[in-house]
Scaffold this motif. Structure first.
Motif, PDB file in Angstrom:
ATOM      1  N   ALA A 101      58.136  42.639  69.279  1.00 62.64           N
ATOM      2  CA  ALA A 101      57.872  44.036  69.740  1.00 62.64           C
ATOM      3  C   ALA A 101      57.074  44.213  71.170  1.00 62.64           C
ATOM      4  CB  ALA A 101      57.297  44.813  68.460  1.00 62.64           C
ATOM      5  N   ALA A 102      55.924  43.343  71.010  1.00 68.09           N
ATOM      6  CA  ALA A 102      55.136  43.354  72.066  1.00 68.09           C
ATOM      7  C   ALA A 102      55.609  42.547  73.343  1.00 68.09           C
ATOM      8  CB  ALA A 102      53.702  42.756  71.767  1.00 68.09           C
ATOM      9  N   SER A 103      56.255  41.623  73.237  1.00 63.45           N
ATOM     10  CA  SER A 103      57.007  41.081  74.409  1.00 63.45           C
ATOM     11  C   SER A 103      58.036  41.796  75.218  1.00 63.45           C
ATOM     12  CB  SER A 103      57.898  39.778  73.759  1.00 63.45           C
ATOM     13  OG  SER A 103      56.937  38.895  73.211  1.00 63.45           O
ATOM     14  N   SER A 104      58.081  41.491  76.745  1.00 63.94           N
ATOM     15  CA  SER A 104      58.945  42.068  77.372  1.00 63.94           C
ATOM     16  C   SER A 104      60.291  41.428  77.575  1.00 63.94           C
ATOM     17  CB  SER A 104      58.231  42.256  78.914  1.00 63.94           C
ATOM     18  OG  SER A 104      57.964  40.724  79.569  1.00 63.94           O
ATOM     19  N   LEU A 105      60.469  40.486  76.837  1.00 69.27           N
ATOM     20  CA  LEU A 105      61.864  39.609  76.901  1.00 69.27           C
ATOM     21  C   LEU A 105      61.987  39.173  75.590  1.00 69.27           C
ATOM     22  CD1 LEU A 105      63.861  38.568  79.084  1.00 69.27           C
ATOM     23  CD2 LEU A 105      62.451  36.272  78.970  1.00 69.27           C
ATOM     24  N   LYS A 106      63.546  39.260  75.493  1.00 71.51           N
ATOM     25  CA  LYS A 106      63.864  38.709  74.000  1.00 71.51           C
ATOM     26  C   LYS A 106      64.287  37.606  74.336  1.00 71.51           C
ATOM     27  CE  LYS A 106      67.224  39.687  70.376  1.00 71.51           C
ATOM     28  NZ  LYS A 106      68.142  40.921  69.827  1.00 71.51           N
ATOM     29  N   VAL A 107      64.092  36.352  73.438  1.00 72.53           N
ATOM     30  CA  VAL A 107      64.397  34.923  73.720  1.00 72.53           C
ATOM     31  C   VAL A 107      65.073  34.561  72.211  1.00 72.53           C
ATOM     32  CG1 VAL A 107      62.878  34.389  75.422  1.00 72.53           C
ATOM     33  CG2 VAL A 107      62.241  34.076  73.002  1.00 72.53           C
ATOM     34  N   PRO A 108      65.911  33.435  72.280  1.00 73.50           N
ATOM     35  CA  PRO A 108      66.480  33.002  70.944  1.00 73.50           C
ATOM     36  C   PRO A 108      65.142  32.779  70.018  1.00 73.50           C
ATOM     37  CG  PRO A 108      67.583  32.009  72.912  1.00 73.50           C
ATOM     38  CD  PRO A 108      66.321  32.665  73.497  1.00 73.50           C
ATOM     39  N   HIS A 116      61.635  30.137  81.150  1.00 72.73           N
ATOM     40  CA  HIS A 116      62.427  31.306  81.305  1.00 72.73           C
ATOM     41  C   HIS A 116      61.477  32.295  81.646  1.00 72.73           C
ATOM     42  CE1 HIS A 116      66.355  29.620  80.439  1.00 72.73           C
ATOM     43  NE2 HIS A 116      65.653  28.710  79.452  1.00 72.73           N
ATOM     44  N   VAL A 117      60.096  32.157  81.480  1.00 73.77           N
ATOM     45  CA  VAL A 117      59.029  33.388  81.402  1.00 73.77           C
ATOM     46  C   VAL A 117      57.992  33.105  82.602  1.00 73.77           C
ATOM     47  CG1 VAL A 117      59.834  33.735  78.913  1.00 73.77           C
ATOM     48  CG2 VAL A 117      57.819  32.168  79.741  1.00 73.77           C
ATOM     49  N   ASP A 118      57.263  34.103  82.746  1.00 70.51           N
ATOM     50  CA  ASP A 118      56.055  33.869  83.579  1.00 70.51           C
ATOM     51  C   ASP A 118      54.792  33.750  82.899  1.00 70.51           C
ATOM     52  OD1 ASP A 118      57.682  34.816  85.743  1.00 70.51           O
ATOM     53  OD2 ASP A 118      57.718  37.261  84.777  1.00 70.51           O
TER      54      ASP A 118
END
Length: 231
Positions: free
Chosen positions: A66-73, A114-116
């Protein structure tokens, strides 16, 4: 890529609230920020909808997502989701699984493409067992060593926290890891001599205090992030 490993002086000291706040703080400067919980013990079965398969889901993992800015598998942000709310190595044994640190490391590196920024939340305290068999033992501390990430220590402010914090600090440093900072999180509102304990921690911790949060179970991570200093 920016990444941190969040550990705690014990279980139930506020690692997830700290990790979620850290994610929100990192989102100020990074577009793609994800929380990772490599091992989650204590999950509920969630039925799949619209043709999607069901999955085991832990409430800490749900909060990080919920806190993350990107959904990942799920295989990236939670490689091991175990039903029983016990020590990870026991939960894995009960589920007929083996927690492989090499597999977690591979998942982390796959995610990092895939992320920063990534916030990795450990399970329990720093040396909680992940795998145990004859002649073999692996802990959350071993995972931190494999990932080679700077560590943020969440100190649950309650009676006994000084011993737990200083011992954990010793273990982090002895393993050649960098203690990037620590969070003072009040988990006992009635703790005696709270300020005196905090002064001792400030004097003897070998890293800056990133935040001091009072007893407030209802505080939202985005709100806490406003008072969290990034390492």
């Amino acid at each position: 890529m920016t990444a941190y490993f969040v550990t705690g002086t014990d279980t139930g000291v506020g690692k997830t609230r700290s990790s979620c706040a850290l994610i929100h703080a990192l989102r100020r400067d990074h577009q793609r920020v994800v929380g990772m919980k490599p091992v989650a013990a204590g999950c509920d079965w969630i039925e799949g909808v619209d043709g999607h398969p069901g999955q085991w889901l832990n409430e800490d993992v749900a909060a990080l997502r919920a806190a993350s800015s990107l959904k990942v598998p799920p295989a990236f942000d939670n490689p091991y989701a175990l039903p029983d709310a016990v020590s990870p190595h026991i939960a894995a044994r009960n589920a007929g699984a083996v927690i492989d640190i090499g597999h977690i490391e591979a998942s982390f590196h796959a995610l990092s493409q895939h992320v920063d920024a990534v916030v990795v939340e450990g399970a329990g305290g720093f040396i909680v067992p992940l795998h145990e068999s004859p002649g073999e033992f692996a802990s959350s501390a071993d995972l931190a060593q494999r990932l080679r990430l700077p560590v943020i220590l969440v100190v649950g402010l309650r009676l006994g926290c000084l011993n737990h914090a200083l011992l954990t600090q010793e273990s982090i440093v002895a393993r050649g890891l960098t203690l990037a900072g620590w969070v003072a999180n009040v988990v006992d509102a009635d703790m005696p001599e709270q300020e005196a304990n905090l002064r001792t921690l400030r004097d003897h911790m070998q890293a800056p205090m990133l935040a001091h949060w009072g007893w407030d179970p209802a505080a939202e991570p985005a709100q806490l992030a406003q008072t969290l200093a990034l390492p």
